[in-house]
Design a protein around this motif. Structure first.
Motif, PDB file in Angstrom:
ATOM      1  N   LEU A   1     -10.871   2.093  -0.248  1.00 22.30           N
ATOM      2  CA  LEU A   1      -9.561   2.836   0.251  1.00 22.30           C
ATOM      3  C   LEU A   1      -8.331   1.969  -0.548  1.00 22.30           C
ATOM      4  CD1 LEU A   1      -9.536   3.389   3.900  1.00 22.30           C
ATOM      5  CD2 LEU A   1      -9.507   5.092   2.074  1.00 22.30           C
ATOM      6  N   LEU A   2      -8.544   0.623  -0.706  1.00 20.83           N
ATOM      7  CA  LEU A   2      -7.572  -0.129  -1.423  1.00 20.83           C
ATOM      8  C   LEU A   2      -7.177   0.198  -2.817  1.00 20.83           C
ATOM      9  CD1 LEU A   2      -8.636  -3.696  -0.185  1.00 20.83           C
ATOM     10  CD2 LEU A   2      -6.878  -2.427   0.738  1.00 20.83           C
ATOM     11  N   GLU A   3      -8.220   0.754  -3.697  1.00 17.54           N
ATOM     12  CA  GLU A   3      -8.197   1.246  -5.021  1.00 17.54           C
ATOM     13  C   GLU A   3      -7.188   2.592  -4.931  1.00 17.54           C
ATOM     14  OE1 GLU A   3     -12.014   2.250  -6.537  1.00 17.54           O
ATOM     15  OE2 GLU A   3     -12.828   0.229  -5.395  1.00 17.54           O
ATOM     16  N   PHE A   4      -7.088   3.004  -3.842  1.00 17.53           N
ATOM     17  CA  PHE A   4      -6.508   4.385  -3.722  1.00 17.53           C
ATOM     18  C   PHE A   4      -4.918   3.872  -3.300  1.00 17.53           C
ATOM     19  CE2 PHE A   4     -10.514   5.991  -3.441  1.00 17.53           C
ATOM     20  CZ  PHE A   4     -10.703   6.397  -4.688  1.00 17.53           C
ATOM     21  N   GLY A   5      -4.579   2.785  -2.951  1.00 24.42           N
ATOM     22  CA  GLY A   5      -3.420   2.110  -2.422  1.00 24.42           C
ATOM     23  C   GLY A   5      -3.335   2.661  -0.683  1.00 24.42           C
TER      24      GLY A   5
ATOM     25  N   LEU B   1       0.770  -1.210   0.152  1.00 20.60           N
ATOM     26  CA  LEU B   1      -0.003  -0.099   0.004  1.00 20.60           C
ATOM     27  C   LEU B   1       0.875   1.100  -0.154  1.00 20.60           C
ATOM     28  CD1 LEU B   1      -2.646  -0.997   2.658  1.00 20.60           C
ATOM     29  CD2 LEU B   1      -2.972  -0.721   0.280  1.00 20.60           C
ATOM     30  N   ARG B   2       0.286   2.427  -0.415  1.00 21.15           N
ATOM     31  CA  ARG B   2       1.154   3.754  -0.365  1.00 21.15           C
ATOM     32  C   ARG B   2       1.165   3.984   1.184  1.00 21.15           C
ATOM     33  NH1 ARG B   2      -2.930   7.417  -2.955  1.00 21.15           N
ATOM     34  NH2 ARG B   2      -1.153   9.103  -2.446  1.00 21.15           N
ATOM     35  N   VAL B   3      -0.157   3.909   1.831  1.00 21.29           N
ATOM     36  CA  VAL B   3      -0.086   4.372   2.998  1.00 21.29           C
ATOM     37  C   VAL B   3      -1.112   3.207   4.110  1.00 21.29           C
ATOM     38  CG1 VAL B   3      -0.650   6.044   4.794  1.00 21.29           C
ATOM     39  CG2 VAL B   3       0.248   6.740   2.834  1.00 21.29           C
TER      40      VAL B   3
ATOM     41  N   ASP C   1      -4.717  19.249   6.998  1.00 23.66           N
ATOM     42  CA  ASP C   1      -3.400  19.979   6.700  1.00 23.66           C
ATOM     43  C   ASP C   1      -2.248  18.774   7.178  1.00 23.66           C
ATOM     44  OD1 ASP C   1      -1.926  21.966   5.694  1.00 23.66           O
ATOM     45  OD2 ASP C   1      -1.230  22.227   7.496  1.00 23.66           O
ATOM     46  N   LYS C   2      -2.370  18.191   8.266  1.00 16.84           N
ATOM     47  CA  LYS C   2      -1.246  17.298   8.695  1.00 16.84           C
ATOM     48  C   LYS C   2      -1.444  16.142   7.644  1.00 16.84           C
ATOM     49  CE  LYS C   2       0.435  19.354  11.976  1.00 16.84           C
ATOM     50  NZ  LYS C   2       1.615  20.194  12.063  1.00 16.84           N
ATOM     51  N   PHE C   3      -2.718  15.637   7.372  1.00 15.59           N
ATOM     52  CA  PHE C   3      -2.952  14.836   6.241  1.00 15.59           C
ATOM     53  C   PHE C   3      -2.377  15.006   5.132  1.00 15.59           C
ATOM     54  CE2 PHE C   3      -5.090  12.675   9.477  1.00 15.59           C
ATOM     55  CZ  PHE C   3      -5.943  11.270   9.161  1.00 15.59           C
ATOM     56  N   ARG C   4      -2.462  16.127   4.762  1.00 19.20           N
ATOM     57  CA  ARG C   4      -1.953  16.753   3.249  1.00 19.20           C
ATOM     58  C   ARG C   4      -0.376  16.770   3.451  1.00 19.20           C
ATOM     59  NH1 ARG C   4       0.419  20.949   2.031  1.00 19.20           N
ATOM     60  NH2 ARG C   4      -0.206  21.987   4.039  1.00 19.20           N
ATOM     61  N   ILE C   5       0.141  17.242   4.261  1.00 17.85           N
ATOM     62  CA  ILE C   5       1.793  17.137   4.252  1.00 17.85           C
ATOM     63  C   ILE C   5       1.973  15.644   4.078  1.00 17.85           C
ATOM     64  CG2 ILE C   5       3.642  17.332   5.860  1.00 17.85           C
ATOM     65  CD1 ILE C   5       2.099  19.683   6.985  1.00 17.85           C
ATOM     66  N   LEU C   6       1.291  14.554   4.774  1.00 18.73           N
ATOM     67  CA  LEU C   6       1.704  13.222   4.497  1.00 18.73           C
ATOM     68  C   LEU C   6       1.415  12.782   2.960  1.00 18.73           C
ATOM     69  CD1 LEU C   6       2.464  10.271   5.145  1.00 18.73           C
ATOM     70  CD2 LEU C   6       0.032  10.081   6.013  1.00 18.73           C
ATOM     71  N   ARG C   7       0.432  13.213   2.561  1.00 17.40           N
ATOM     72  CA  ARG C   7       0.008  12.996   1.026  1.00 17.40           C
ATOM     73  C   ARG C   7       1.147  13.464   0.204  1.00 17.40           C
ATOM     74  NH1 ARG C   7      -1.214  15.382  -3.017  1.00 17.40           N
ATOM     75  NH2 ARG C   7      -2.118  17.255  -1.829  1.00 17.40           N
ATOM     76  N   GLU C   8       1.485  14.640   0.336  1.00 22.44           N
ATOM     77  CA  GLU C   8       2.552  15.350  -0.521  1.00 22.44           C
ATOM     78  C   GLU C   8       3.830  14.606  -0.422  1.00 22.44           C
ATOM     79  OE1 GLU C   8       2.204  19.342   0.445  1.00 22.44           O
ATOM     80  OE2 GLU C   8       0.475  19.822  -0.724  1.00 22.44           O
TER      81      GLU C   8
ATOM     82  N   PHE D   1      -6.125  12.643  -0.300  1.00 22.26           N
ATOM     83  CA  PHE D   1      -5.968  11.134  -0.455  1.00 22.26           C
ATOM     84  C   PHE D   1      -7.168  10.391  -1.312  1.00 22.26           C
ATOM     85  CE2 PHE D   1      -2.723  11.223   3.233  1.00 22.26           C
ATOM     86  CZ  PHE D   1      -1.931  10.436   2.616  1.00 22.26           C
ATOM     87  N   THR D   2      -8.299  11.031  -1.324  1.00 20.54           N
ATOM     88  CA  THR D   2      -9.375  10.408  -2.018  1.00 20.54           C
ATOM     89  C   THR D   2     -10.091  11.399  -2.915  1.00 20.54           C
ATOM     90  OG1 THR D   2     -11.005  10.711  -0.145  1.00 20.54           O
ATOM     91  CG2 THR D   2      -9.711   8.606  -0.172  1.00 20.54           C
ATOM     92  N   PRO D   3     -10.672  11.007  -4.053  1.00 19.98           N
ATOM     93  CA  PRO D   3     -11.248  12.333  -4.950  1.00 19.98           C
ATOM     94  C   PRO D   3     -12.476  12.669  -4.194  1.00 19.98           C
ATOM     95  CG  PRO D   3     -11.547  10.044  -5.793  1.00 19.98           C
ATOM     96  CD  PRO D   3     -10.698   9.740  -4.675  1.00 19.98           C
ATOM     97  N   ARG D   4     -13.144  11.953  -3.301  1.00 24.47           N
ATOM     98  CA  ARG D   4     -14.583  12.360  -2.682  1.00 24.47           C
ATOM     99  C   ARG D   4     -14.438  11.749  -1.458  1.00 24.47           C
ATOM    100  NH1 ARG D   4     -18.029   8.348  -1.878  1.00 24.47           N
ATOM    101  NH2 ARG D   4     -17.777   6.299  -2.954  1.00 24.47           N
ATOM    102  N   GLN D   5     -15.314  12.385  -0.414  1.00 20.07           N
ATOM    103  CA  GLN D   5     -15.266  11.678   1.121  1.00 20.07           C
ATOM    104  C   GLN D   5     -16.026  10.608   0.945  1.00 20.07           C
ATOM    105  OE1 GLN D   5     -16.136  14.640   4.205  1.00 20.07           O
ATOM    106  NE2 GLN D   5     -17.151  13.185   5.397  1.00 20.07           N
ATOM    107  N   LEU D   6     -15.226   9.472   1.555  1.00 19.03           N
ATOM    108  CA  LEU D   6     -15.852   8.119   1.471  1.00 19.03           C
ATOM    109  C   LEU D   6     -16.735   7.977   2.913  1.00 19.03           C
ATOM    110  CD1 LEU D   6     -12.945   6.088   0.444  1.00 19.03           C
ATOM    111  CD2 LEU D   6     -14.894   6.533  -0.756  1.00 19.03           C
TER     112      LEU D   6
END
Length: 185
Positions: free
Chosen positions: A76-80, A27-29, A172-179, A63-68
């Motif tokens: 989530l697995l589709e997004f790694g 997985l990515r994360v 914002d903390k999640f965004r820092i990880l995603r970047e 991390f996701t294109p819409r709010q699941l």
């Protein structure tokens, strides 16, 4: 379709239940909660309690294109991405867990990460990480230690009870990880 609100009896019956991880190799994360709450135990879905900010933070950070919804967790697995917990048993509150449960959970988490090899393990809870891994001075963000080739990050607990972080600050903390994951240095 979203899960129905659990009854008081269903919540009481969920005490000490366990949830199935949303996990796959490479997985990515792999996001790691502290432990499932009763609402999650009753519904079978991670971060299921209304007011939990995991799903909004995941989306707002990109991390996701819409709010699941919690009942869409397998997507989530589709997004790694995946979900596990430090301690598998459900409780009404994380303070019902013992330090030994956290330490045992940390050891089991290392085994899981070694087996599945995610690029990043993101533990969602500073106190849980400090206790599970014996790192009392840990701060939020990327950690200096890794588990094999897996980077370790600590992010704030997304529970609605964590008043230290607003929804925007959490995202914002999640965004820092995603970047960092999307654009490694």
């Amino acid at each position: 379709m979203p899960s129905a609100r659990p009854t008081a009896d269903q919540l009481a019956a969920a005490t000490s239940a366990t949830l199935i991880d949303v996990i796959a190799p490479d997985l990515r994360v792999l996001f790691c909660g502290i432990n499932p709450g009763l609402w999650s135990g009753a519904t079978g879905h991670h971060f299921a309690r209304p007011g939990n900010r995991f799903w909004p933070a995941l989306h707002r950070s990109g991390f996701t294109p819409r709010q699941l919804r919690p009942d869409e967790q397998e997507e989530l697995l589709e997004f790694g991405l995946g979900i596990t917990n430090v301690v598998p048993r459900t409780t009404a509150r994380a303070d019902e867990l013992t330090a030994e449960e956290f330490r045992a959970g940390g050891r089991a988490l290392i085994e899981r990460v070694t087996r599945y090899r995610p690029r990043v393990l993101a533990v969602l809870g500073l106190g849980a990480y400090r206790t599970a891994f014996g790192r009392p001075r840990t701060t939020v963000g990327r950690q200096s230690e890794s588990i094999g080739d897996t980077e370790v990050w600590v992010l704030p607990n997304p529970s609605g009870l964590n008043a230290h972080y607003t929804p925007a600050a959490l995202a914002d903390k999640f965004r820092i990880l995603r970047e960092a994951v999307d654009h490694p240095a």
